[in-house]
Design an enzyme around this catalytic site. Structure first.
Site, mmCIF file in Angstrom:
data_model
loop_
_atom_site.group_PDB
_atom_site.id
_atom_site.type_symbol
_atom_site.label_atom_id
_atom_site.label_comp_id
_atom_site.label_asym_id
_atom_site.label_seq_id
_atom_site.Cartn_x
_atom_site.Cartn_y
_atom_site.Cartn_z
ATOM 1 N N HIS A 115 3.684 5.588 4.084
ATOM 2 C CA HIS A 115 2.685 6.653 4.004
ATOM 3 C C HIS A 115 3.208 7.960 4.612
ATOM 4 O O HIS A 115 2.982 9.042 4.070
ATOM 5 C CB HIS A 115 1.399 6.242 4.740
ATOM 6 C CG HIS A 115 0.543 5.270 4.003
ATOM 7 N ND1 HIS A 115 0.869 3.939 3.884
ATOM 8 C CD2 HIS A 115 -0.645 5.432 3.348
ATOM 9 C CE1 HIS A 115 -0.084 3.317 3.200
ATOM 10 N NE2 HIS A 115 -1.010 4.199 2.860
ATOM 11 N N ARG A 141 -1.347 6.967 10.784
ATOM 12 C CA ARG A 141 -0.805 5.616 10.637
ATOM 13 C C ARG A 141 -0.749 4.893 11.984
ATOM 14 O O ARG A 141 -0.866 3.663 12.035
ATOM 15 C CB ARG A 141 0.596 5.669 10.009
ATOM 16 C CG ARG A 141 0.627 6.344 8.654
ATOM 17 C CD ARG A 141 -0.406 5.772 7.699
ATOM 18 N NE ARG A 141 -0.083 4.411 7.304
ATOM 19 C CZ ARG A 141 -0.980 3.511 6.924
ATOM 20 N NH1 ARG A 141 -2.268 3.815 6.912
ATOM 21 N NH2 ARG A 141 -0.597 2.301 6.550
ATOM 22 N N HIS A 146 1.045 1.091 11.894
ATOM 23 C CA HIS A 146 2.426 1.473 12.193
ATOM 24 C C HIS A 146 2.601 1.791 13.664
ATOM 25 O O HIS A 146 1.711 2.336 14.318
ATOM 26 C CB HIS A 146 2.845 2.695 11.374
ATOM 27 C CG HIS A 146 3.212 2.361 9.963
ATOM 28 N ND1 HIS A 146 4.384 1.700 9.623
ATOM 29 C CD2 HIS A 146 2.554 2.570 8.806
ATOM 30 C CE1 HIS A 146 4.428 1.535 8.313
ATOM 31 N NE2 HIS A 146 3.317 2.039 7.797
ATOM 32 N N ASP A 185 7.959 3.900 13.987
ATOM 33 C CA ASP A 185 7.987 3.845 12.511
ATOM 34 C C ASP A 185 7.758 5.242 11.944
ATOM 35 O O ASP A 185 8.465 5.687 11.039
ATOM 36 C CB ASP A 185 6.878 2.930 11.972
ATOM 37 C CG ASP A 185 6.986 1.493 12.418
ATOM 38 O OD1 ASP A 185 8.082 1.072 12.801
ATOM 39 O OD2 ASP A 185 5.951 0.799 12.387
#
Length: 243
Positions: A162, A195, A201, A205
């Site tokens: 994303h 995220r 995440h 990340d």
């Protein structure tokens, strides 16, 4: 000689992810995946557990859960979690300053969708290679969209797809409309933080995903077809703004 089960599993995950993405995508990348840089060779591995870097990931996970108490920020994170190209473009159209669609802005739409698709397929190799466990799974807690938790667990957490998509979108958008660059990148940055807030995440990340997108973007510049698409997108933007 015993087969390397881990390597075999990673290869199957890589093939499955690539097949799934292309089966669902209607956008043709400017380059095939195998011609793009191998991100495993470009960036370091995710933080080991235990390590100070992983401790920071945990701190940021706790921070993300605190952010969910703000209903406005929680709703933004839920919206940012939708894995759909047109949804991303609607979100990023706000700072871009122009409604983007295949019907209203065909040249801009073409450059963005194909450019983003080219950049984001770079994620498959590192995701399969590291197959990192996602935060919500590590802590045994649901994410903000628990209905997605099962299928998300079948794909590695590192890097964040994303975030790569949002940052790739920002890079291409800022190339088309540099006057809106600050607002575009600020929204893409918040997209990545969504995220962490989602629990899907780790912070590391997300942090790795922005340079990963930039690597793909730099390679994208070598495509004559992409360069021509950007020229047309800029002309379309100026024409629409003039109205």
């Amino acid at each position: 000689m015993k087969p390397d089960i881990k390597a075999l599993f990673a290869s199957l995950l890589l093939l499955g992810a690539a097949f799934s993405a292309f089966a669902q995508s209607k956008y043709v990348p400017y380059f095939p995946e195998d011609s793009l840089p191998d991100i495993v060779q470009c960036i370091p591995a995710p933080p080991e557990n235990p390590s100070p870097a992983f401790d920071y990931d945990i701190i940021r996970y706790v921070w993300g859960k605190q952010q969910r108490k703000d209903p406005v920020r929680l709703e933004m994170a839920r919206r940012d979690a939708i894995w759909d190209m047109d949804t991303t473009l609607v979100i990023m159209s706000e700072p871009f300053g122009l409604e983007i669609s295949a019907e209203k802005t065909p040249a801009i739409y073409e450059a963005l969708t194909r450019g983003i698709t080219t950049i984001e397929i770079i994620r498959f190799k590192p995701k399969a290679h590291y197959f990192r466990q996602r935060p919500y799974a590590y802590f045994g807690e649901p994410s903000i969209l628990p209905e997605d938790d099962e299928w998300l667990a079948t794909e590695g957490s590192y890097p964040s797809g994303h975030t790569i998509r949002a940052w790739a979108c920002a890079l291409v958008m800022a190339e088309i409309n540099p006057d809106a660059a600050e607002a575009i990148f600020a929204r893409a940055w918040a997209y990545g933080e969504s995220r962490v807030i989602s629990g899907c995440h780790w912070q590391s990340d997300v942090d790795a995903s922005r340079p990963v997108a930039s690597i793909g973007y730099s390679y994208l510049q070598t495509s004559a077809e992409y360069r021509a698409a950007i020229v047309l997108a800029r002309k379309e933007l100026h024409r629409l703004l003039a109205k």
